[in-house]
Design a protein around this motif. Structure first.
Motif, PDB file in Angstrom:
ATOM      1  N   ARG A  39       0.809  -1.217   0.000  1.00 46.11           N
ATOM      2  CA  ARG A  39       0.000   0.000   0.000  1.00 46.11           C
ATOM      3  C   ARG A  39       0.837   1.260   0.000  1.00 46.11           C
ATOM      4  O   ARG A  39       0.332   2.329  -0.304  1.00 46.11           O
ATOM      5  CB  ARG A  39      -0.938   0.012   1.212  1.00 46.11           C
ATOM      6  N   ILE A  40       2.112   1.150   0.335  1.00 47.41           N
ATOM      7  CA  ILE A  40       2.969   2.334   0.387  1.00 47.41           C
ATOM      8  C   ILE A  40       4.285   2.002  -0.287  1.00 47.41           C
ATOM      9  O   ILE A  40       5.039   1.170   0.203  1.00 47.41           O
ATOM     10  CB  ILE A  40       3.246   2.787   1.833  1.00 47.41           C
ATOM     11  N   ARG A 100       1.929   3.318  -6.607  1.00 50.89           N
ATOM     12  CA  ARG A 100       0.979   3.102  -5.516  1.00 50.89           C
ATOM     13  C   ARG A 100      -0.423   2.865  -6.069  1.00 50.89           C
ATOM     14  O   ARG A 100      -0.924   3.603  -6.894  1.00 50.89           O
ATOM     15  CB  ARG A 100       0.969   4.347  -4.620  1.00 50.89           C
ATOM     16  N   CYS A 150      -7.414  -0.118  -2.442  1.00 49.14           N
ATOM     17  CA  CYS A 150      -6.869   0.785  -3.461  1.00 49.14           C
ATOM     18  C   CYS A 150      -7.653   2.095  -3.503  1.00 49.14           C
ATOM     19  O   CYS A 150      -7.065   3.180  -3.570  1.00 49.14           O
ATOM     20  CB  CYS A 150      -6.897   0.098  -4.820  1.00 49.14           C
ATOM     21  N   ASP A 165      -6.699   4.201  -0.601  1.00 43.62           N
ATOM     22  CA  ASP A 165      -5.387   4.826  -0.785  1.00 43.62           C
ATOM     23  C   ASP A 165      -5.459   6.021  -1.723  1.00 43.62           C
ATOM     24  O   ASP A 165      -4.843   7.064  -1.481  1.00 43.62           O
ATOM     25  CB  ASP A 165      -4.391   3.803  -1.339  1.00 43.62           C
ATOM     26  N   ASP A 171      -6.956   8.990  -0.071  1.00 41.65           N
ATOM     27  CA  ASP A 171      -5.981   9.620   0.817  1.00 41.65           C
ATOM     28  C   ASP A 171      -5.004  10.484   0.026  1.00 41.65           C
ATOM     29  O   ASP A 171      -4.632  11.587   0.456  1.00 41.65           O
ATOM     30  CB  ASP A 171      -5.202   8.544   1.588  1.00 41.65           C
TER      31      ASP A 171
END
Length: 392
Positions: A152-153, A182, A209, A212, A215
Motif C-alpha cells: 500500500r505504500i 501506488r 486501493c 489509498d 488519501d
C-alpha cells in the motif's frame, strides 16, 4: 541498507539468542522468519569460526575484518532484508494473487484462498484428498501485514550508516513483483483474483486501493490522474458487485464513479472515457433489469459525453469509435421500446461514423474493434424485427 521487512521493528530485541557479552549491535535488525532458514545460523557460525584463526594470526587488523565478516545479516526467506523481494510465498497457486481468507488443506497442509480451494476435492498441488479445510489465520496475518507494510505504500529508504551525510537523498527500493506505482499493485492483484472468480478477494483489494487513492487526493488535490484512477477503481468495484449478483451495490459504485468524475473538467481523454464507461454500465444494468427508459437515459448521457469529446479531439480515432458504440446502444434500446425508425437512424449514423474513420497501421487493435462493431450494426439493420414485437 536498512532492512525493509515490516516485521523488523515489531521484533523484540531479545528475539534471537546472543552469546554473553556479545555486542547487541553486532547484527542489524533481521526478519523474524530468518530463523526458519537452517542455513542462516550455520553460515553465520561458519563465518565466525573461519575468522578466528585469521584474527589470532594477523592481530588487530584481522580482528576488525572478522567483525566485518560476521556482520553480514542473514537472508530472510521472503527477501525482506534485500533491495528486492518476491511475493510467491504469500500468493495463492490457483488465482496467482495474494492470499485472501487463507485456508489450509488437511492433511497435506497446502494453503490457498478459501474461495479458490473450495472448488476442489483434491489438493491441486499434491493431489491428496481434501478431508477438511481450515482457516490459516497466522499466514493471513502475514499477508495483511505485508500489504500494510509494502503493497500500500511504495517507500524509499536511506542507508542508516550514512543518513546524516545523505540527508534528503533517498535510495529507491527495487521492487520485483511489487514494481508498480501506488495503487496499481493492488489493482493487479484484484484483476488476477477476479479472473480466477475469487471476487471477494478482488473486491477487498480494490477497496484498499480506493481508500489509498482518496488519501492521496486529500494530500495532492484533484489531479486528473488520481481522479481518473479513482473513477476506474470504483467502476471495477461495481463490476465485482455485479459478478456477485448485487445489482444495487453495483449501480451505487458506478453512480459514485459518475458523480465524482462529473465534477472534473472534461479536458482529459482518460477521464472522459472512464465517465462514459461508467454511464454505460449503469445503462446495461438498467437494461437487463427491464427498465428500458432508464437504460436509454444513461446511454444518451454517455453518448453526449463522447460527442462533446469528439468536438475537441476529432483526430483521435478511439473517440470516434466510442461514439459509434454509444449510438449502437441507444439505437438498440429504441428498437426494444418500439421506436424502429429512430433505431434505424441511429444504426446508420454509427455506420457512417465508422466508415469515415481512418486508422494508421499501428492502430491495428482499433481496426479489429471497428470491424466488430460494424458487423454488429450491419446485422441489426439486416434483421429488423416486426414493429409489434419488441426485443426481449
Amino acid at each position: 541498507m536498512t532492512p525493509v521487512c515490516p516485521f523488523a521493528k515489531a521484533r523484540p530485541d531479545d528475539a534471537s539468542p546472543r552469546k554473553p557479552g556479545e555486542n547487541s549491535n553486532k547484527y542489524p535488525a533481521e526478519c523474524p522468519f530468518s530463523k526458519a532458514r537452517p542455513d542462516d545460523a550455520a553460515s553465520r557460525k561458519a563465518v565466525e569460526n573461519s575468522a578466528k584463526p585469521q584474527a589470532e594470526h594477523d592481530g588487530d587488523k584481522a580482528k576488525s575484518d572478522s567483525m566485518d565478516s560476521a556482520s553480514i545479516p542473514p537472508k530472510c526467506p521472503f527477501g525482506y532484508d534485500a533491495q528486492s523481494f518476491k511475493i510467491g510465498p504469500l500468493s495463492c497457486m490457483i488465482c496467482q494473487a495474494l492470499l485472501f481468507e487463507c485456508s489450509k488443506c488437511t492433511p497435506c497442509s497446502h494453503v490457498y484462498c478459501k474461495a479458490c480451494i473450495s472448488r476442489f476435492k483434491d489438493c491441486p498441488l499434491c493431489g491428496a484428498d481434501i478431508e477438511k479445510i481450515e482457516a490459516d489465520t497466522t499466514l493471513q496475518d502475514v499477508v495483511d501485514r505485508f500489504i500494510e507494510g509494502h503493497a500500500r505504500i511504495k517507500r524509499s529508504h536511506t542507508n542508516s550508516d550514512k543518513e546524516e551525510d545523505e540527508a534528503g537523498e533517498n535510495k529507491k527500493v527495487i521492487y520485483e513483483d511489487v514494481s508498480m506505482e501506488r495503487g496499481a499493485f493492488l489493482v493487479q492483484q484484484a484483476m488476477r483474483a477476479f479472473r480466477a472468480q475469487n471476487v471477494e478477494s478482488a473486491k477487498s483489494r480494490l477497496s484498499l486501493c480506493a481508500e489509498d487513492i482518496r488519501d492521496q487526493i486529500e494530500r495532492m488535490g484533484n489531479t486528473s490522474e488520481l481522479c481518473s484512477q479513482l473513477g476506474a477503481v470504483l467502476g471495477m468495484l461495481g463490476d465485482c458487485c455485479r459478478a456477485m449478483g448485487d445489482t444495487d451495490a453495483a449501480v451505487a459504485y458506478f453512480a459514485d464513479s459518475v458523480e465524482f468524475l462529473m465534477k472534473l473538467p472534461m479536458d482529459d481523454l482518460e477521464i472522459i472515457h472512464t465517465l462514459s464507461v461508467s454511464l454505460n454500465k449503469i445503462g446495461d444494468l438498467k437494461y437487463y433489469g427491464g427498465d428500458l427508459q432508464a437504460a436509454r437515459c444513461y446511454y444518451v448521457r454517455s453518448l453526449n459525453v463522447r460527442r462533446d469529446a469528439v468536438k475537441c479531439h476529432s483526430n483521435v480515432p478511439s473517440q470516434v469509435l466510442d461514439v459509434a458504440v454509444s449510438l449502437a446502444k441507444v439505437a438498440d434500446v429504441d428498437r426494444s421500446i418500439g421506436n424502429e425508425d429512430v433505431a434505424v437512424d441511429g444504426f446508420q449514423e454509427a455506420i457512417k461514423q465508422l466508415e469515415s474513420l481512418t486508422l494508421k497501421p499501428e492502430e491495428a487493435g482499433l481496426g479489429q474493434r471497428r470491424l466488430s462493431v460494424l458487423e454488429f450494426l450491419n446485422n441489426q439493420l439486416s434483421e429488423k424485427p416486426p414493429e409489434s414485437t419488441p426485443k426481449v
